[in-house]
Design an enzyme around this catalytic site. Sequence first.
Site, PDB file in Angstrom:
ATOM      1  N   SER A  12      -3.470   1.448  19.364  1.00 47.08           N
ATOM      2  CA  SER A  12      -2.678   0.681  18.106  1.00 47.08           C
ATOM      3  C   SER A  12      -1.334   0.936  18.430  1.00 47.08           C
ATOM      4  O   SER A  12      -0.550   0.410  17.122  1.00 47.08           O
ATOM      5  CB  SER A  12      -3.320   1.278  16.883  1.00 47.08           C
ATOM      6  N   GLU A  45      -8.045  10.063  20.334  1.00 41.36           N
ATOM      7  CA  GLU A  45      -6.638   9.560  19.874  1.00 41.36           C
ATOM      8  C   GLU A  45      -5.758   9.061  20.958  1.00 41.36           C
ATOM      9  O   GLU A  45      -5.049   8.201  20.908  1.00 41.36           O
ATOM     10  CB  GLU A  45      -5.861  10.636  19.107  1.00 41.36           C
ATOM     11  N   HIS A  73      -9.202   2.623  15.388  1.00 37.15           N
ATOM     12  CA  HIS A  73     -10.515   3.471  15.347  1.00 37.15           C
ATOM     13  C   HIS A  73     -11.659   2.536  14.898  1.00 37.15           C
ATOM     14  O   HIS A  73     -12.702   2.439  15.583  1.00 37.15           O
ATOM     15  CB  HIS A  73     -10.380   4.303  14.237  1.00 37.15           C
ATOM     16  N   HIS A 115      -3.268   1.148  12.524  1.00 33.79           N
ATOM     17  CA  HIS A 115      -4.013   2.351  13.588  1.00 33.79           C
ATOM     18  C   HIS A 115      -5.340   2.399  13.131  1.00 33.79           C
ATOM     19  O   HIS A 115      -6.356   2.408  14.083  1.00 33.79           O
ATOM     20  CB  HIS A 115      -3.147   3.339  13.158  1.00 33.79           C
TER      21      HIS A 115
HETATM   22 FE   LIG Z   1      -6.109   8.198  14.421  1.00 38.07          FE
END
Ligand SMILES: [Fe+2]
Length: 270
Positions: A212, A193, A153, A148
């Site tokens: 992700s 997010e 990110h 993730h």
């Molecule tokens: Fe995150």
Amino acid sequence: MDTPSLVVLDRDHPGFRDPVYRARRDAIARLALAHRDGDPPPRVEYAEEEHSVWSVVWTNLAPIHDRYACSAWFDGDRRLRLSRTRVPQFIEVNAQLQPMTGFCLMPVAGLVTPGAFLRELGRGVFLSTQYMRHASAPLYTPEPDVVHELIGHAASLANADFALLNRRFGEVAMTLSDDAMQPLIRAYWYSLEFGVIRDAGALKVYGAGLLSSFGECGRFETSAELVPFDLDVMAETPFDPTDYQRRLFVAPSFEAMKHGVLAWLAKRAR
Ligand SMILES: [Fe+2]
């Protein structure tokens, strides 16, 4: 007497009954706890099984990215050029990322408040976990793991617009007390997010959580309620980090999202 586990896993966690995995999680958490501000992030010597999980995730996510990832994420992904076969080391990711947008990844054992996480963004630090999800379920993790952090990110943070948005969230967070942080936490959650945009009539994803997640990115169009992007509503909407999101906010374009977020943040700084 058994040494108590540093990392507590829920009973339904895929690694709950795996003592080797639990010891691994503890060892990686210890690396993060031993890390001191200003030091480079620690190297994690990933096992072949962990590299395989990384590889399987990429193989499965790539077609989903082709369909859903927004162009800003592809821009960052092309710049950062993460290995798709070996789990990248933070120290090597930082060597590329920092000159591009000023951001670096720093380790966190797992326990950090959303307020502390957001404030670090203000100084260009992205607090990230380094452990890998359990190998029995390579396409699922109940918590943010290195997949993730890096695919969602770090790849985003190599893009100037994503870096600016993260930085502004952090700068505003630095001016707020924990008590006043909740609207910012929710706005971050539903944008960086789990945000979705429209691009040339198609739905595209810019949220790291979706980018992700094989399971969630593959089905959000039919499983989530898609509602118009409205930061005031987002800031008041609670979320459940342990489940697929029931409601996602769709901005008319990436530019509209970016300008909307920046204007909304500018009003909230104290
Ligand atoms: Fe995150």
